[in-house]
Design a protein around this motif. Sequence first.
Motif, PDB file in Angstrom:
ATOM      1  N   GLU A   1       1.124   5.372  -9.770  1.00 42.42           N
ATOM      2  CA  GLU A   1       1.213   6.400 -10.811  1.00 42.42           C
ATOM      3  C   GLU A   1       0.082   7.414 -10.733  1.00 42.42           C
ATOM      4  O   GLU A   1       0.094   8.404 -11.473  1.00 42.42           O
ATOM      5  CB  GLU A   1       1.168   5.740 -12.203  1.00 42.42           C
ATOM      6  CG  GLU A   1       2.284   4.740 -12.423  1.00 42.42           C
ATOM      7  CD  GLU A   1       1.940   3.682 -13.475  1.00 42.42           C
ATOM      8  OE1 GLU A   1       2.873   3.141 -14.080  1.00 42.42           O
ATOM      9  OE2 GLU A   1       0.734   3.405 -13.648  1.00 42.42           O
ATOM     10  N   PHE A   2      -0.892   7.167  -9.846  1.00 37.84           N
ATOM     11  CA  PHE A   2      -2.091   7.997  -9.842  1.00 37.84           C
ATOM     12  C   PHE A   2      -2.435   8.491  -8.438  1.00 37.84           C
ATOM     13  O   PHE A   2      -2.162   7.821  -7.427  1.00 37.84           O
ATOM     14  CB  PHE A   2      -3.287   7.220 -10.387  1.00 37.84           C
ATOM     15  CG  PHE A   2      -3.055   6.619 -11.742  1.00 37.84           C
ATOM     16  CD1 PHE A   2      -3.119   7.408 -12.887  1.00 37.84           C
ATOM     17  CD2 PHE A   2      -2.759   5.269 -11.887  1.00 37.84           C
ATOM     18  CE1 PHE A   2      -2.900   6.863 -14.132  1.00 37.84           C
ATOM     19  CE2 PHE A   2      -2.537   4.714 -13.125  1.00 37.84           C
ATOM     20  CZ  PHE A   2      -2.611   5.525 -14.266  1.00 37.84           C
ATOM     21  N   GLU A   3      -3.072   9.659  -8.423  1.00 38.54           N
ATOM     22  CA  GLU A   3      -3.652  10.203  -7.201  1.00 38.54           C
ATOM     23  C   GLU A   3      -5.147  10.396  -7.461  1.00 38.54           C
ATOM     24  O   GLU A   3      -5.540  11.007  -8.455  1.00 38.54           O
ATOM     25  CB  GLU A   3      -3.013  11.543  -6.830  1.00 38.54           C
ATOM     26  CG  GLU A   3      -3.634  12.168  -5.588  1.00 38.54           C
ATOM     27  CD  GLU A   3      -3.076  13.564  -5.304  1.00 38.54           C
ATOM     28  OE1 GLU A   3      -3.611  14.240  -4.405  1.00 38.54           O
ATOM     29  OE2 GLU A   3      -2.125  13.973  -6.007  1.00 38.54           O
ATOM     30  N   ILE A   4      -5.980   9.846  -6.586  1.00 39.27           N
ATOM     31  CA  ILE A   4      -7.433   9.897  -6.764  1.00 39.27           C
ATOM     32  C   ILE A   4      -8.005  11.043  -5.937  1.00 39.27           C
ATOM     33  O   ILE A   4      -7.734  11.146  -4.725  1.00 39.27           O
ATOM     34  CB  ILE A   4      -8.099   8.571  -6.341  1.00 39.27           C
ATOM     35  CG1 ILE A   4      -7.392   7.372  -6.978  1.00 39.27           C
ATOM     36  CG2 ILE A   4      -9.584   8.594  -6.694  1.00 39.27           C
ATOM     37  CD1 ILE A   4      -7.450   7.333  -8.477  1.00 39.27           C
ATOM     38  N   ILE A   5      -8.795  11.913  -6.567  1.00 38.82           N
ATOM     39  CA  ILE A   5      -9.450  13.018  -5.870  1.00 38.82           C
ATOM     40  C   ILE A   5     -10.949  12.888  -6.063  1.00 38.82           C
ATOM     41  O   ILE A   5     -11.455  12.904  -7.186  1.00 38.82           O
ATOM     42  CB  ILE A   5      -8.993  14.382  -6.433  1.00 38.82           C
ATOM     43  CG1 ILE A   5      -7.478  14.534  -6.311  1.00 38.82           C
ATOM     44  CG2 ILE A   5      -9.709  15.522  -5.709  1.00 38.82           C
ATOM     45  CD1 ILE A   5      -6.950  15.801  -6.974  1.00 38.82           C
TER      46      ILE A   5
ATOM     47  N   CYS B   1      -7.579  18.590 -11.969  1.00 36.05           N
ATOM     48  CA  CYS B   1      -7.152  17.205 -12.192  1.00 36.05           C
ATOM     49  C   CYS B   1      -6.766  17.011 -13.650  1.00 36.05           C
ATOM     50  O   CYS B   1      -7.169  17.772 -14.536  1.00 36.05           O
ATOM     51  CB  CYS B   1      -8.245  16.224 -11.780  1.00 36.05           C
ATOM     52  SG  CYS B   1      -9.806  16.494 -12.622  1.00 36.05           S
TER      53      CYS B   1
ATOM     54  N   GLN C   1      -4.436   3.036  -7.763  1.00 36.87           N
ATOM     55  CA  GLN C   1      -3.464   3.626  -6.850  1.00 36.87           C
ATOM     56  C   GLN C   1      -2.314   2.672  -6.562  1.00 36.87           C
ATOM     57  O   GLN C   1      -1.178   3.106  -6.342  1.00 36.87           O
ATOM     58  CB  GLN C   1      -4.157   4.032  -5.545  1.00 36.87           C
ATOM     59  CG  GLN C   1      -5.011   5.296  -5.692  1.00 36.87           C
ATOM     60  CD  GLN C   1      -5.580   5.759  -4.363  1.00 36.87           C
ATOM     61  OE1 GLN C   1      -6.310   5.007  -3.720  1.00 36.87           O
ATOM     62  NE2 GLN C   1      -5.262   6.983  -3.967  1.00 36.87           N
TER      63      GLN C   1
ATOM     64  N   ASP D   1      -8.660   1.516  -5.925  1.00 32.00           N
ATOM     65  CA  ASP D   1      -7.567   0.951  -5.122  1.00 32.00           C
ATOM     66  C   ASP D   1      -6.512   0.313  -6.012  1.00 32.00           C
ATOM     67  O   ASP D   1      -5.302   0.443  -5.762  1.00 32.00           O
ATOM     68  CB  ASP D   1      -8.116  -0.098  -4.142  1.00 32.00           C
ATOM     69  CG  ASP D   1      -8.912   0.536  -3.013  1.00 32.00           C
ATOM     70  OD1 ASP D   1      -8.828   1.779  -2.846  1.00 32.00           O
ATOM     71  OD2 ASP D   1      -9.635  -0.200  -2.312  1.00 32.00           O
TER      72      ASP D   1
ATOM     73  N   THR E   1      -3.332  12.970 -11.669  1.00 36.17           N
ATOM     74  CA  THR E   1      -4.493  13.111 -10.783  1.00 36.17           C
ATOM     75  C   THR E   1      -5.767  12.722 -11.530  1.00 36.17           C
ATOM     76  O   THR E   1      -6.002  13.140 -12.666  1.00 36.17           O
ATOM     77  CB  THR E   1      -4.630  14.561 -10.277  1.00 36.17           C
ATOM     78  OG1 THR E   1      -4.664  15.441 -11.390  1.00 36.17           O
ATOM     79  CG2 THR E   1      -3.478  14.923  -9.360  1.00 36.17           C
TER      80      THR E   1
ATOM     81  N   LYS F   1       5.778  12.954 -10.446  1.00 33.62           N
ATOM     82  CA  LYS F   1       4.517  13.678 -10.501  1.00 33.62           C
ATOM     83  C   LYS F   1       3.409  12.710 -10.896  1.00 33.62           C
ATOM     84  O   LYS F   1       3.350  12.229 -12.013  1.00 33.62           O
ATOM     85  CB  LYS F   1       4.605  14.811 -11.508  1.00 33.62           C
ATOM     86  CG  LYS F   1       3.323  15.670 -11.541  1.00 33.62           C
ATOM     87  CD  LYS F   1       3.478  16.805 -12.526  1.00 33.62           C
ATOM     88  CE  LYS F   1       2.246  17.701 -12.512  1.00 33.62           C
ATOM     89  NZ  LYS F   1       1.007  16.967 -12.757  1.00 33.62           N
ATOM     90  N   LYS F   2       2.552  12.425  -9.952  1.00 30.69           N
ATOM     91  CA  LYS F   2       1.469  11.486 -10.224  1.00 30.69           C
ATOM     92  C   LYS F   2       0.367  12.138 -11.047  1.00 30.69           C
ATOM     93  O   LYS F   2       0.115  13.331 -10.956  1.00 30.69           O
ATOM     94  CB  LYS F   2       0.887  10.943  -8.913  1.00 30.69           C
ATOM     95  CG  LYS F   2       1.856  10.085  -8.123  1.00 30.69           C
ATOM     96  CD  LYS F   2       1.188   9.491  -6.904  1.00 30.69           C
ATOM     97  CE  LYS F   2       2.156   8.585  -6.147  1.00 30.69           C
ATOM     98  NZ  LYS F   2       1.515   7.973  -4.959  1.00 30.69           N
TER      99      LYS F   2
END
Length: 1092
Positions: A47-51, A69, A43, A40, A14, A11-12
Amino acid sequence: MGMEEGAGVDKKITIGVCVMEKKVKCSPEVFSAPMGQIMDRLQAFGEFEIIHFGDKVILEDPVESWPICDCLIAFHSSGYPLEKVQAYSSLRKPFLVNDLDPQYLLHDRRKVYEHLEMYGIPVPRYACVNRKVPNQDLDYFVEDEDFVEVKGERFWKPFVEKPVNGDDHSIMIYYPSSAGGGMKELFRKVGNRSSEFHPEVRRVRREGSYIYEEFMPTGGTDVKALVIIQVVYTVGPEYAHAEARKSPVVDGVVMRNPDGKEVRYPVLLTPAEKQMAREVCIAFRQAVCGFDLLRSEGSSYVCDVNGWSFVKNSYKYYDDAACVLRKMFLDAKAPHLSSTVPPILPWKINEPVLSNEGLTRQGSGIIGTFGQSEELRCVIAVIRHGDRTPKQKVKLKVTEEKLLNLMLKYNGGKPRAETKLKSAVELQDLLDATRMLIPRTGPGESDSDAEDLEHADKLRQVKAVLEEGGHFSGIYRKVQLKPLKWEKVTKSDGEGEEERPVEALMVLKYGGVLTHAGRKQAEELGRYFRNNMYPGEGTGLLRLHSTYRHDLKIYSSDEGRVQMSAAAFAKGLLDLEGQLTPILVSLVSKDSSMLDGLDTASTEMEEAKAQLNEIITAGTKLVNDYVSSELPWMIDGAGLPPHADEHLPELVITLFSANVSLLAYFNLKGFLAYLLLKGIFQMPSSISFASKKVTEQVRLLAKDEEENHTEPSAYDLAPPYDQAKALGKSNIDVGRIAAGLPCGSEGFLLMYARWKKLERDLYNERRDRFDITQIPDVYDSCKYDLLHNSHLDLKGLDELFKIAQLLADGVIPNEYGINPQQKLKIGSKIARRLLGKILIDLRNTREEAMSVAELKNSQDQVSVSLYSSKKEDRYSQPKLYIKSDELKRPTNGENKDEDDDKETKYRLDPKYANVMTPERHVRTRLYFTSESHIHSLMNVLRYCNLDESLQGEESLVCQSALERLCKTKELDYMSYIVLRLFENTEESLEDPERFRIELTCSRGADLSPLEKKDEEAKSLLREHTLPIMGPERLQEVGSCLTLETMEKMIRPFAMPPEDFPPPSIPAGFSGYFSKSAAVLERLVKLWPFNKN
């Protein structure tokens, strides 16, 4: 791997970017360079998701529908709905990188300063002026010519005026009349400009509310500090990054790289500044925050807080920022995961390893004995001011009630106190009084006696001087009123008596203003220094300066011509643009105690002049007659032939009462001297006749001018004060020249007064006596008119100039001592403080260079020690910048460093600098002064070995240079002495020859081209300027004058370091190294993401 950890990986986290698109994106789909580079990298860790929310979501959608988030990046900008984002934060409770509530504070500069002060963070001295409506009159706000006063607190110009609205970037700086006045407007960059100078603006704005703050001289550099901090930590910052740029205050031209980006370079923060960075972030609860830092006179101040900011065009910064933000997010939302940075960052796995070849240090390029291992470390130059108008003085005794009342008005009503008038208001009062006292009849039309006519002429001269140029400033005009006689009068209330002055001496000093030619000379000499004094990489000095490896300080005496020469030189040296006033205020420091005045040696100089007069007029037997002719400079009055008294009887008998100056023939030998001495009988009549011839021509021109102004005209009304134009003029006034008027702002009346006074002072007809001390002034006026007023074609000026030059070449050098021993004594008294400062400059440079050399050794040792620890830790240690002596001794809390002369340091941070030799550093100290200090310093350098304490030592100046200097009579405008310190990196630190001094000098402006009467001479006369002679060596080529020897020879004549004022340096900071080994250990722990 356990389930918990595995779940964390699956589970990344956010990260929501809730920011207006214009602040973070180049297009709807692409982040701007800084934000994109960092996102960048985040990511890439996996470990991360960028929104990214986008403008439509932020502005139109309800917060309930916004993406959910774990962490939120949100910061205010124009049009940003901060209240709506606060509602989202309350609803979803994400981890906030920057708190939202404090962001309201950042839009009001008053609240920013109040908040900074509440947390004990230093800010410039300031005061607020709050208006409810435009142009509202406030009883607590007062504006005067050179200051504003807010609630009793006075801010002298230069001061800064800022709108209270933090989004209004129109900031003004107002300059004092003594520097030329005017205002500089700072604004957001438009093209290649970030500021504009307005010389005519002198009144502050009144249409809104403003903050007034003290102007902080920063040496032309601003520091932008961008910090990333985890607020929950209280032990210190995790990361701080600072960049310096050219200040917009200097000339407003933005330095850009080939890609069009503004040039900024990373600089090292002091421990105190790092603590300030931590406190700024805590105070405003902004984990990512930028703020502006001012460094001035050894202290640091925060002058603005910007909120969220990112560094541009620094890949090292992007790496570091991504690592710090990663740790911040993991600690907040996944503390079970390790935040240790991997040995190789994910985005660098496929990068090729770069070779270190080609990054070797380049040699200095100086021809010498040390080859390419030699590096320039320091340049010290003592420079005379540029071409000026003649210095003049008017003395008259006054008994007029208006003038005596004026004296009492400005001395507090004290009947025996002297009064000095310098400000525009004071001089305007004097001008008004003088206009009313001048009789309407012209010269020669009254039945008054000669004394009354002379008094009226002097009043006319005072009036003309005060009206000259239509403006006032104490920078080149000042009046002294000294009471001479008093009487007892009945008090105004009729009770008792009081003393009242009935006669006073008025002394008006004026002239000595830097001419357009002087400014041009100074600029050209600055360019010469830039291109020739700094050998090495690429573009030399400008490359060093722009990358903060050049430590520049410029000092000037209090004289206006010297200050403006320094500013013009700085303009040429640093390739600046625009007018001189902002450059002067930003880059030049006044130090009158070091570079002004002759008071310390006044007794000795009077003695020398008396002896000089005796030698010339009385045929006194010369001392040291039998000194070898190989050393002609060792003889009293250097140059008179042995037993000269045997050749002088007829001269003494015939011309004793005329006090004829024989000094013109010093340094001439043998039969030639004898023949010239025989011809001197014609000198008095020649110089008297020639000066009268010139004076009579100017008198006729002045009479015409006076007749044209007998009726009231525009000339009698003072035009608007515009000192800036007078001081910033760089071109000849072609219109005046074409109209047959004198160059500059001098009218024929003042020109006539100048020559009449010289004629009267040089030769007293009643006593039939010459005053040899006036010879330099006659020469000065001749030289000025020959260069600037040749178009007037004054008959006899050439003849007068030749005679005056011949005499002045003998008189001037001997005014500072008639023999080497006396020259040394006088020189050491005048230049004592300057010599002490030069030794401090050299010592600090040597210690700094040795610290860098020792540092390399200590770093190697630390690297070996760190390498032997755990392998996973090997990649997480920072580069250590530590003073080597901290590895040798424990810290006891005391700062043992000697005087660091209160000088602000800017140091390139090598970790972030895209520079081939980041450790290379050059110190420059420029001292602008007058002729007296140039002669004094030169006399100490060449005769210091004659002191009893240095018997047997060789002179610092070689034999051939001594002979050359003996023949060099005049150290003209822009003459200079340069000391360059070189380090031979191949020699051991203990070897004295590791540091050597190179001495050079120039005699300045060269008159010889005018003698040829060729095309070059005509061209120079058209331009009203003279070429500056290049530097000449004072040592033999290939010789080695060590710094150790230089210090030993100069120290007896220099002010000791302990006599200088104590430095003002922030605690824990000396140079750019940390003072505590404990700090290093803490940094190692706090910066685990940096490689060693």
